[in-house]
Design a protein around this motif. Structure first.
Motif, PDB file in Angstrom:
ATOM      1  N   GLU A 141      10.978 -10.294  12.691  1.00  0.00           N
ATOM      2  CA  GLU A 141       9.846  -9.741  11.804  1.00  0.00           C
ATOM      3  C   GLU A 141       9.458 -11.309  11.173  1.00  0.00           C
ATOM      4  N   ARG A 145       5.780 -13.601  12.029  1.00  0.00           N
ATOM      5  CA  ARG A 145       4.868 -14.156  11.464  1.00  0.00           C
ATOM      6  C   ARG A 145       4.185 -15.590  11.296  1.00  0.00           C
ATOM      7  N   THR A 156      -7.160  -7.413   8.396  1.00  0.00           N
ATOM      8  CA  THR A 156      -6.016  -6.227   8.240  1.00  0.00           C
ATOM      9  C   THR A 156      -4.842  -6.035   7.338  1.00  0.00           C
ATOM     10  N   GLY A 157      -4.292  -7.530   6.462  1.00  0.00           N
ATOM     11  CA  GLY A 157      -3.204  -7.653   6.116  1.00  0.00           C
ATOM     12  C   GLY A 157      -2.095  -7.887   7.340  1.00  0.00           C
ATOM     13  N   GLN A 159       0.148  -6.812   9.026  1.00  0.00           N
ATOM     14  CA  GLN A 159       1.156  -5.598   9.387  1.00  0.00           C
ATOM     15  C   GLN A 159       0.980  -5.345  10.762  1.00  0.00           C
TER      16      GLN A 159
ATOM     17  N   ARG B 690      -4.340  -1.713   4.394  1.00  0.00           N
ATOM     18  CA  ARG B 690      -3.207  -3.301   4.074  1.00  0.00           C
ATOM     19  C   ARG B 690      -4.179  -4.529   3.941  1.00  0.00           C
ATOM     20  N   VAL B 729       1.900 -12.750   3.663  1.00  0.00           N
ATOM     21  CA  VAL B 729       1.478 -11.206   2.637  1.00  0.00           C
ATOM     22  C   VAL B 729       3.129 -10.015   3.276  1.00  0.00           C
ATOM     23  N   PRO B 730       3.311  -9.387   2.212  1.00  0.00           N
ATOM     24  CA  PRO B 730       4.339  -8.844   2.725  1.00  0.00           C
ATOM     25  C   PRO B 730       4.291  -7.277   3.349  1.00  0.00           C
ATOM     26  N   GLU B 731       5.482  -6.912   4.386  1.00  0.00           N
ATOM     27  CA  GLU B 731       5.243  -5.246   4.527  1.00  0.00           C
ATOM     28  C   GLU B 731       5.361  -4.215   4.047  1.00  0.00           C
ATOM     29  N   VAL B 732       4.230  -3.842   3.946  1.00  0.00           N
ATOM     30  CA  VAL B 732       3.775  -2.664   2.625  1.00  0.00           C
ATOM     31  C   VAL B 732       4.071  -1.118   3.169  1.00  0.00           C
TER      32      VAL B 732
END
Lengths: 179, 802, 290
Positions: A141, A145, A156-157, A159, B690, B729-732
């Motif tokens: 992860e 990132r 999109t944020g 993720q 998101r 930005v965190p994983e949600v």
């Protein structure tokens, strides 16, 4: 309104120019360019390759990323004259002639890793180059990132982009990518 | 139908084009011979303009024209007030180019049009303006205080609006309550920062008198109407196209920005296409922003935790102008009670002019501020009463059988009373609590503290009135040659995926593949009734319009096919682009044939025409080919007009680890529970959440528009305005609940803004919990930058931490 | 956001570059362009002439000797980052480069360019300073070497004369057994540091610290050596007390006053914390007993 007399065309600008020859997406071209013209503007407005986008022109957002002589770079922080003799690849080069998407494009589609699509070409070119340059990419992860940092996305944020990187690694048969 | 498309997580129709670099954003539209515009902008927050000398700019090689307020004719006016309201006091809007004085750094003073943008920028720098700078008061509370320098000399106290609303009997509630909790909270200014800045291009065809404008806007139909009125041309001679738009988030629903009238004007005057492509600093200097509010909120409760009433009074920073009226502040004020019953509400706000970039809605539109105020107060109340934060909230939630829950006296932005239509708020908080395993976390937190690691749990709940009217419409036509379905709407897309969810809705009605439904948005030539994309309304208002229209088209298809197959419509089914006799799938006609036969004037160019000919035996010889009232082809137009907003809701929970030395925050978990009614496409819904959440994270920890005391923006670029990267930005985790809206046929609610609203409150709650051992004061501001956290920890130390 | 007009000159040799420098006192060297181009796009600078040095072959060389890693002016940051031999000779470069902007910027940005730009918050200058490195410079009167301490004068200001060109940066090779660490806090990952700390130290077989160099970025108008902390560490056993004292001693090195990103007190706390944590990491790498 009554027909108006058209204004006189403006005089030409006084920019100094230079001739450059380079290869773009496999095609050799030669053009006369203003020496201050940014590579991003050259690609978009003189070659019509509008898939390369411009989001900040100070190197922070990454929308304009293209591959210059085998390394991803910001076309907004590169003058067209600097690219004389260079080999440049843009987002338009990724899909096959029959329209088949590149693995990274396909992964973005499957994972809903794009919304407005404006930042997308920059992410794609950064990632395509990362996979080309990195035989054993860090698919943790944090590793993913870190690679994505350097490209801003406001929709999109991120993720789903992280998921798309994993999916692309799978499609590219990167070792250790199988989920 | 074998597979229902509604509810399926199918990938988007639009993707392949965007992924291949074939998107067409405004600056990608090829306009031969286009000229390029650049602006001279004010370097002062307030100044009188003594003189403007454009002669050097005009003489600069490559320049076509230089515009100031003196040579733009009737455009030298104050632009329209978009949302009038009786509480506005001296509402002011901007002029396209400043006349006599300027009101914020970045205000447009002159526009240069030249052969390219480089040259236009050279020339703009040659314009000589003589300014007389004026004193300013920049900061919101100071601008609202006595003795502040005025932004508009004739608007006393800088008060642009003053408005109070009451629901129930707050005075009585406060008189009988047993416990009072007061908070002062501050939310800082941020900005939408879409990846594509704003952009406008215009071409005028002198032969036909047609003006075509490409605008990176969320509202081409109102732009079209406005331009037609301003230039006094027939609306049908003006076409406005919002092509692919690289994000909007509210910033692009504002109209008119100066360029939106000046660029078309220049194109008409100069007889050449003209383009203005806003650059990133300009997006910070000239495109609207939102968020600064300061709330003083008080809760009146009983000792058992029942909240009887809320009083809130807040200042809202509207910037130098108020083009959107009180929209943002009104939405904040009507969202103040959140998901709680709180039957007695008194809320007052003042919108204050400050000499800064004007304010209009940005994703969330006042709700993040209201949510921050009420949720921080609920945490404080819980702590003061010694109650669990979740239990306190559950106790006050609007209960399942309370719906519809009316807040009489509170008028929402649509002018109608706030009425929470449906939901299961208690069920939501139960689900969130179970998912977070609070007891397990508390044990982990205690163990971590022994190792000097500081974990915290945070929580915030929100509601969102979505899907505002007045209406949207759709036009659907089945193409006679291909049988593909064409859908035109008045909406625009900035990447939300409407084209796919609308296609899903239509595919279910007409039995076609989602990829065979071609949706057109954002082109007034294709469809020109409707409003725009804002207020989380696309799925609700346009989605239902598309649905209603598809139902009509389905009826037409069945009717026509029943004549062709000589069976009753009820015996037919639509699947795979065909109309079939149930139980006898070989007895069928294609949609292309149906569409072909429905037009009495046919040509035999296509396969469908030829094959349709076999059904032509029913051709009429005794009456006109078209019956009275009938129309050729399979097509329909219909509309949906919502009775009032439909209320989505949800809750966010976070577990963070705070490093008290470096004052950094790391997310260990972030969970978002939401209910937006029936979900059309869960993949797209999650994408909206998101994305909204990432903007919330920006507002909670990083993003702040900074001005110095003279009103100069200090971080008008992407280096210093800290939009989060993937590393921030965190994983949600997302939890879905689905309570259908009773207000519309599809049962849907909006989801565009929900992800953003609760983040600030949730993050502050979590950090506060983590740092509780240090005895810090309550965290009542956002963004909570490391610097802010350090200051809070420092004050706690100085005050003698336990 | 478009550059102003300028003359573009492409130098094919160092001599041509120097001649172009000497011919006009308002020139700028264009190497990777990752700092220069933003300056031009913002129109914060208006050089008469840009001298593109990317076609001078000798500037793309990397030389590793027993004592130094010499990095030519056109060597990209990413090349250095992934260069295994460089990493063996001076592992600080790879660790530090991970904090320098983002990968795609490092693909084009040069190490020397970052040094010559001399942003006071930039990471690489603090590494050159901490390692006692130097830059090689050529001017009309020939070549000279400038020690890091002498080179960095002020924010965005170096000892380079307008008619000179930095041709290479020389980072000392770290002796076997040397401990090293770089760490920073930035507002977002990849941003310029609020404060960053570079540590190089060595420990004898008894666990006593025999040398310590500490440098920081982001805390003043140039990269700054933390002499107070160094004095405390040298001769100590790198025990908790000594490390804590070194952190506290570093605080006074912060020159930057309160700004909107960080108060002076916060910068001091970040600096002290990073000194402690990076010394611990460096000590572990030097093989000091934990």
């Amino acid at each position: 309104m009554s027909k108006k007399i058209r204004s006189a065309a403006p005089k030409a600008a006084t920019d100094s120019t230079a001739e450059i020859s380079l290869t773009i997406n496999g095609e050799a071209i030669t053009r006369e360019v203003s020496t201050r013209r940014l590579l991003s503007d050259f690609l978009r407005h003189e070659l019509g390759l509008t898939g390369t986008h411009v989001g900040c022109e100070h190197g922070v957002c990454g929308c304009c990323t293209v591959i210059i002589d085998g390394w991803a770079g910001r076309s907004c922080l590169t003058l067209a004259v600097q690219a004389d003799g260079a080999d440049i690849r843009t987002v338009e080069s990724l899909a096959a002639d029959d329209g088949t998407l590149h693995a990274v494009q396909q992964a973005f589609h499957e994972c809903h890793a794009l919304q407005c699509g404006f930042c997308t070409p920059g992410f794609l070119m950064s990632l395509v180059n990362y996979f080309e340059r990195t035989p054993s990419p860090d698919l943790s992860e944090d590793g993913i990132r870190s690679v994505l940092a350097g490209n801003l996305c406001r929709c999109t944020g991120y993720q789903n982009i992280v998921a798309a990187v994993r999916r692309a690694a799978e499609l590219l048969n990167v070792e250790g990518a199988k989920s | 139908m074998s597979t229902q498309m509604f509810g399926a997580p199918i990938p988007r129709n639009v993707d392949p084009r965007l992924l291949k670099g074939e998107g067409a954003y405004v600056d990608d539209i090829p306009l031969t011979g286009a000229l390029h515009a650049a602006f001279l902008r004010s370097p002062f927050a307030r100044a009188r303009i003594v003189s403007i000398d454009v002669s050097a700019a005009l003489a600069y090689p490559g320049v076509a024209a230089v515009y100031t307020c003196d040579n733009i004719g009737s455009l030298d006016m104050e632009m329209p007030l978009l949302v009038p309201h009786p509480c506005l006091i001296g509402a002011r809007t901007q002029r396209p180019l400043a006349r006599d004085e300027v009101f914020y750094v970045g205000q447009t003073i002159a526009m240069v049009v030249a052969v390219d943008r480089y040259t236009a920028e050279d020339a703009a720098a040659l314009i000589d303006v003589d300014y007389e700078p004026l004193d300013v008061t920049v900061e919101l509370e100071a601008a609202a205080a006595e003795g502040a320098h005025l932004v508009h000399p004739d608007v006393a106290g800088n008060i642009a609006a003053d408005f109070t609303q009451t629901s129930g009997d707050p005075d009585a509630a406060f008189a009988k309550a047993e416990h009072f909790t007061k908070v002062s909270v501050r939310i800082e200014r941020s900005t939408a920062a879409p990846m594509e800045c704003r952009a406008v291009a215009a071409r005028y065809d002198g032969a036909t008198g047609e003006l075509t404008v490409w605008d990176s806007t969320q509202g081409p139909i109102p732009i079209r109407g406005g331009l037609a009125a301003i230039f006094d041309i027939d609306e049908d001679k003006v076409r406005v196209i919002a092509p692919d738009v690289g994000g909007g988030f509210g910033q692009k629903v504002m109209l008119f920005y100066p360029d939106e009238v000046l660029v078309p004007n220049a194109a008409m005057e100069l007889g050449a296409p003209v383009k203005y492509i806003e650059d990133r600093p300009e997006n910070f200097l000239g495109s609207n922003q939102e968020r600064t509010q300061v709330h003083e909120l008080e809760l009146a409760a009983n000792k058992d935790g029942e909240v009887l009433g809320v009083r809130d009074t807040f200042l809202h920073d509207t910037g130098a102008f108020i083009p959107y009226g009180i929209a943002v502040a009104q939405v904040a004020s009507t969202s103040i009670a959140g998901p709680y019953r709180i039957p007695n509400i008194w809320i007052k706000f003042q919108a204050i002019y400050t000499p800064t970039v004007p304010v209009s809605p940005y994703r969330g539109c006042g709700r993040p501020q209201a949510c921050f105020a009420i949720e921080r107060a609920m945490d404080k109340l819980a702590d003061e009463l010694g109650m669990d934060r979740i239990a306190l909230r559950r106790k006050n939630m609007i209960r399942k059988d309370d719906f519809p829950y009316l807040r009489e006296g509170l008028l929402f932005a649509d002018g109608l009373a706030v009425r929470h239509d449906s939901g299961d708020y208690e069920g939501a908080i139960d689900m969130l609590e179970a998912h977070m395993d609070i007891a397990g976390f508390r044990a982990e937190q205690a163990a971590a503290r022994k190792e000097n690691r500081y974990l915290g749990f945070g929580l915030a709940c929100y509601v969102e009135g979505t899907g505002l009217g007045p209406y949207e419409g759709a036009h659907i036509r089945i193409h006679p040659i291909t049988g593909k379905v064409y859908v035109n709407t008045g909406l625009t897309t900035q990447g939300q995926g409407h084209e796919t969810i609308f296609a899903q809705i239509v595919a279910d009605q007409l039995g076609v593949a989602v990829t065979d439904v071609i949706v057109t948005e954002g082109d007034t030539l294709a469809y020109d009734w409707g409003a725009a994309t804002y207020a989380s309304r696309a799925a609700v208002v346009s989605g239902n319009a598309v649905y209603k229209t598809a139902v009509v088209v389905r009826e037409q298809v069945l009717e026509t096919a029943s004549g062709m197959l000589e069976v009753a419509p009820i015996d037919l089914e639509l699947e795979n682009g065909e109309v079939r006799l149930k139980g006898f799938p070989e007895r069928k006609v294609t949609l292309a044939e149906v569409a072909t036969i429905s037009n009495p004037l046919r040509y035999t160019f296509s396969e469908s025409s030829k094959s349709a000919a076999q059904f032509a035996s029913s051709a009429k010889h005794d009456r006109p080919p078209l019956d009275e009232g009938a129309h050729p082809g399979i097509e329909a137009t219909d509309y949906y007009s919502p009775p009032c907003a439909t209320w989505a809701y949800g809750g966010h929970a976070a577990i963070v680890e705070v490093d008290p030395e470096l004052c950094t925050v790391k997310f260990l978990r972030y969970v978002c529970l939401h209910d937006c009614g029936r979900v059309i496409n869960p993949m797209i819904v999650e994408g909206q959440i998101r994305g909204g959440l990432a903007q919330g994270i920006g507002g909670a920890l990083y993003e702040r528009i900074e001005y110095d005391e003279d009103g100069n923006p200090r971080n008008a670029n992407f280096m210093d305005f800290l939009m989060p990267y993937a590393t921030e930005v965190p994983e949600v985790e997302i939890l879905h609940m689905e309570t259908p809206s009773p207000l519309n046929p599809l049962g849907v609610k909006g989801v565009g803004e929900g992800g953003t609203i609760a983040v600030g409150a949730c993050v502050a709650s979590a950090i506060e919990d983590a740092l509780q051992p240090f005895g810090i004061e309550r965290l009542h501001e956002v963004p909570l930058t490391s610097n802010v956290l350090h200051a809070a920890l420092d004050r706690a130390k100085a005050g003698g931490a336990p | 956001m478009k550059p102003p007009q300028f003359e573009y000159q492409r130098a094919l040799t160092i001599e041509e570059a120097i001649a172009a420098r000497a011919a006009n006192d308002n020139t700028a060297i264009l190497a990777g362009g990752q700092s220069l181009l933003p300056t031009l796009n913002f129109r914060l600078g208006a050089p008469d002439s840009l001298i593109d040095i990317s076609r001078i072959p000798s500037l793309s060389q990397i030389e590793i000797t027993d004592s130094e890693v010499k990095i030519g002016a056109m060597v990209r940051q990413r090349q250095v980052e992934i260069h295994d031999e460089i990493n063996q000779a001076n592992p600080l470069l790879r660790e530090t480069l991970a904090h320098v902007a983002h990968l795609v910027i490092r693909n084009r940005g040069t190490v020397v360019g970052s040094l010559a730009h001399a942003d006071a918050a930039a990471e690489l200058p603090s590494v050159l300073l901490t390692c006692d490195g130097r830059v090689e410079v050529v001017g009309p009167n020939g070549a000279r070497s400038i020690a890091a301490d002498e080179f960095f004068r002020f924010h965005l200001t170096t000892a380079l004369k307008p008619d000179e060109l930095v041709t290479a940066a020389c980072f000392p090779v770290l002796a076997p057994g040397t401990g090293w660490a770089f760490g920073e806090i930035a507002r977002r990952r990849g941003d310029y540091a609020i404060a960053g700390v570079c540590v190089v130290l060595s420990v004898d077989s008894n666990g006593n610290c025999t040398s310590a160099s500490l440098g920081a970025c982001g805390i003043g108008s140039r990269p700054i050596r933390l002499h107070g902390a160094e004095k405390i560490l040298v001769g100590s056993r790198l025990d908790e007390d000594a490390i804590a004292a070194a952190g506290d001693a570093a605080r006074e090195a912060v020159e930057t006053p309160d700004d909107t990103q960080a108060s002076q007190a916060y910068r001091q706390q970040v600096l002290a914390t990073l000194v402690r944590r990076n010394v611990v990491r460096a000590a572990a790498r030097a093989g000091a007993p934990a």
